[in-house]
Scaffold this motif. Structure first.
Motif, mmCIF file in Angstrom:
data_model
loop_
_atom_site.group_PDB
_atom_site.id
_atom_site.type_symbol
_atom_site.label_atom_id
_atom_site.label_comp_id
_atom_site.label_asym_id
_atom_site.label_seq_id
_atom_site.Cartn_x
_atom_site.Cartn_y
_atom_site.Cartn_z
ATOM 1 N N MET A 216 -2.249 -89.561 79.832
ATOM 2 C CA MET A 216 -1.397 -89.811 78.657
ATOM 3 C C MET A 216 -1.284 -91.329 78.414
ATOM 4 S SD MET A 216 0.651 -88.825 76.226
ATOM 5 C CE MET A 216 0.529 -87.059 76.503
ATOM 6 N N GLN A 217 -1.502 -91.685 77.171
ATOM 7 C CA GLN A 217 -1.376 -93.092 76.789
ATOM 8 C C GLN A 217 0.112 -93.446 76.595
ATOM 9 O OE1 GLN A 217 -2.619 -95.386 72.893
ATOM 10 N NE2 GLN A 217 -3.973 -93.648 73.227
ATOM 11 N N HIS A 218 0.475 -94.656 77.015
ATOM 12 C CA HIS A 218 1.856 -95.126 76.817
ATOM 13 C C HIS A 218 1.851 -96.389 75.966
ATOM 14 C CE1 HIS A 218 2.369 -92.421 80.179
ATOM 15 N NE2 HIS A 218 3.684 -92.498 80.047
ATOM 16 N N ARG A 219 2.969 -96.619 75.287
ATOM 17 C CA ARG A 219 3.131 -97.854 74.510
ATOM 18 C C ARG A 219 4.539 -98.375 74.718
ATOM 19 N NH1 ARG A 219 0.411 -95.596 68.898
ATOM 20 N NH2 ARG A 219 -1.727 -95.815 69.669
ATOM 21 N N PRO A 220 4.716 -99.709 74.586
ATOM 22 C CA PRO A 220 6.088 -100.241 74.692
ATOM 23 C C PRO A 220 6.955 -99.713 73.552
ATOM 24 C CG PRO A 220 4.472 -102.021 74.361
ATOM 25 C CD PRO A 220 3.709 -100.739 74.355
ATOM 26 N N PHE A 221 8.149 -99.274 73.909
ATOM 27 C CA PHE A 221 9.080 -98.711 72.924
ATOM 28 C C PHE A 221 10.005 -99.839 72.472
ATOM 29 C CE2 PHE A 221 12.395 -95.572 71.572
ATOM 30 C CZ PHE A 221 11.572 -94.681 70.905
ATOM 31 N N GLY A 222 9.562 -100.589 71.479
ATOM 32 C CA GLY A 222 10.370 -101.681 70.962
ATOM 33 C C GLY A 222 10.422 -102.847 71.918
ATOM 34 N N SER A 223 11.406 -103.705 71.696
ATOM 35 C CA SER A 223 11.431 -104.964 72.436
ATOM 36 C C SER A 223 11.849 -104.771 73.893
ATOM 37 C CB SER A 223 12.377 -105.939 71.748
ATOM 38 O OG SER A 223 13.645 -105.359 71.740
ATOM 39 N N SER A 224 12.399 -103.598 74.230
ATOM 40 C CA SER A 224 12.801 -103.374 75.622
ATOM 41 C C SER A 224 11.576 -103.376 76.535
ATOM 42 C CB SER A 224 13.492 -102.014 75.756
ATOM 43 O OG SER A 224 12.543 -100.980 75.541
ATOM 44 N N GLY A 225 10.423 -103.076 75.952
ATOM 45 C CA GLY A 225 9.195 -103.040 76.749
ATOM 46 C C GLY A 225 9.055 -101.780 77.584
ATOM 47 N N VAL A 226 10.026 -100.874 77.511
ATOM 48 C CA VAL A 226 9.918 -99.609 78.261
ATOM 49 C C VAL A 226 8.690 -98.854 77.749
ATOM 50 C CG1 VAL A 226 11.039 -97.371 78.666
ATOM 51 C CG2 VAL A 226 12.403 -99.450 78.598
ATOM 52 N N LEU A 227 7.869 -98.375 78.678
ATOM 53 C CA LEU A 227 6.653 -97.670 78.260
ATOM 54 C C LEU A 227 6.962 -96.193 78.044
ATOM 55 C CD1 LEU A 227 4.009 -99.360 80.568
ATOM 56 C CD2 LEU A 227 4.359 -99.711 78.115
ATOM 57 N N VAL A 228 6.568 -95.702 76.891
ATOM 58 C CA VAL A 228 6.880 -94.327 76.500
ATOM 59 C C VAL A 228 5.561 -93.654 76.082
ATOM 60 C CG1 VAL A 228 8.112 -92.969 74.728
ATOM 61 C CG2 VAL A 228 9.246 -94.909 75.830
ATOM 62 N N PRO A 229 5.372 -92.372 76.440
ATOM 63 C CA PRO A 229 4.119 -91.712 76.048
ATOM 64 C C PRO A 229 3.996 -91.602 74.525
ATOM 65 C CG PRO A 229 5.678 -90.139 76.981
ATOM 66 C CD PRO A 229 6.255 -91.499 77.222
ATOM 67 N N VAL A 230 2.779 -91.757 74.033
ATOM 68 C CA VAL A 230 2.570 -91.709 72.578
ATOM 69 C C VAL A 230 2.876 -90.319 72.028
ATOM 70 C CG1 VAL A 230 0.951 -93.615 72.318
ATOM 71 C CG2 VAL A 230 0.088 -91.369 72.983
#
Ligand code: NAP
Length: 281
Positions: free
Chosen positions: A1-15
């Protein structure tokens, strides 16, 4: 599963996440199995709301994620008519109790309502300070409303804007998506499969989608989700209460469309004429 930063928090969340609207109408055990299978496959962004099944979907989610809370990026939403300062604080307590957790990863205002946005955001900030939510965001906000939310909360503080976005409803591409990118609030696409109205394989557009799917050895729904995620600032939250659907959706994360595919989808599912505002279900 690919992840991306969720806004400026930088928390990685699955796409690819998991929606839960109307899950109270599904076979409960099957829906719970589907959410759990999703967690196994990395679909750990679980989206729910106090509105769904009048709280019963949050209870279903609690059962599905029991023992796995740490794996989940859990999102819920406060109803606009509860979104005064004190109403938001109380709604969050009820949501946490139903979800059997002591924090949400993100708490959203479901859509703009009658209470001043300042009040809702002050409540979100209080909840964040108390450790009851880790971030907050909005849903169904147009570009101007999102700008206002960022003005009140501060740059980088609005974690996302969850909006209607699917192949046959691309109007957010005109103003909302550019605003999300400019303001650092990722766009979370709700109803990304058309909320039960997925393009028929017998339609002209559906056939174009099927041809791209065949080229990639993928399903048409995987292609649709990959198209919506082609921008790095977007996430999708298809709702699937069947294990085979969750398994299908998870694979969308590994589909990469080329310029020809994107052009073909653009031709088959053209953007509507430019208009302001935000479409809603
Ligand atoms: P959706 O995800 O576009 O479509 C859901 C439908 O597609 C269900 O009937 C589901 O069937 C089916 N499906 C899912 N994956 C499939 C697959 N791989 N193959 C075949 N069928 C598949 O619709 P949605 O529920 O409207 O939107 C998704 C989520 O967005 C919601 O559940 C909710 O969490 C959120 N949402 C938010 C708002 C808001 O105002 N913020 C509004 C609407 C929705 P099964 O269930 O049988 O698997």
């Amino acid at each position: 599963m690919q992840h991306r930063p969720f806004g400026s928090s930088g928390v990685l969340v699955p796409v690819v996440g998991e929606g839960t609207w109307n899950m109270e109408q599904d076979t409960r055990a099957e829906a719970i199995r589907a959410i759990r299978r999703g967690l196994d496959l990395g679909i750990t962004h679980v989206d729910t709301a106090e509105m769904y099944g009048s709280g019963s979907v949050e209870q279903l989610v609690a059962e599905a994620i029991a023992g796995r809370r740490g794996d989940v990026f859990l999102v819920s939403k406060v109803l606009p008519n509860n979104a005064s300062r004190s109403g938001t604080l109380a709604a969050c307590e009820r949501t946490l109790a139903r979800l059997k957790t002591d924090y949400l990863d993100c708490y959203l205002l479901h859509w703009p309502g009658e209470h001043p946005l300042e009040e809702t955001i002050r409540a979100f900030e209080e909840l964040e300070r108390a450790g009851k939510i880790r971030s907050f965001g909005v849903s169904n906000f147009d570009a101007r409303e999102l700008e206002e939310a960022v003005r009140i909360a501060g740059t980088g503080r609005i974690a996302c804007n969850q909006v209607l976005y699917h192949l046959e409803e691309r109007s957010v591409e005109h103003e909302v998506l550019p605003a999300c990118k400019r303001l650092g609030a990722p766009l979370v696409a709700y109803s990304p499969l058309g909320s039960g109205n997925f393009p028929s394989s017998s339609s002209h557009a559906g056939r174009a989608l099927a041809a791209i799917a065949e080229k990639h050895g993928a399903s048409p729904r995987q292609i649709a989700l990959a198209f919506l995620m082609r921008d790095q600032a977007t996430f999708v939250i298809p709702k699937a209460s069947r294990v085979e659907h969750v398994e299908d959706n998870a694979k969308a994360s590994s589909v990469t469309l080329d310029a020809n595919d994107i052009a073909a989808i653009d031709a088959a599912f053209p953007r509507p004429r430019r208009r302001s505002g935000v479409p809603m279900l």
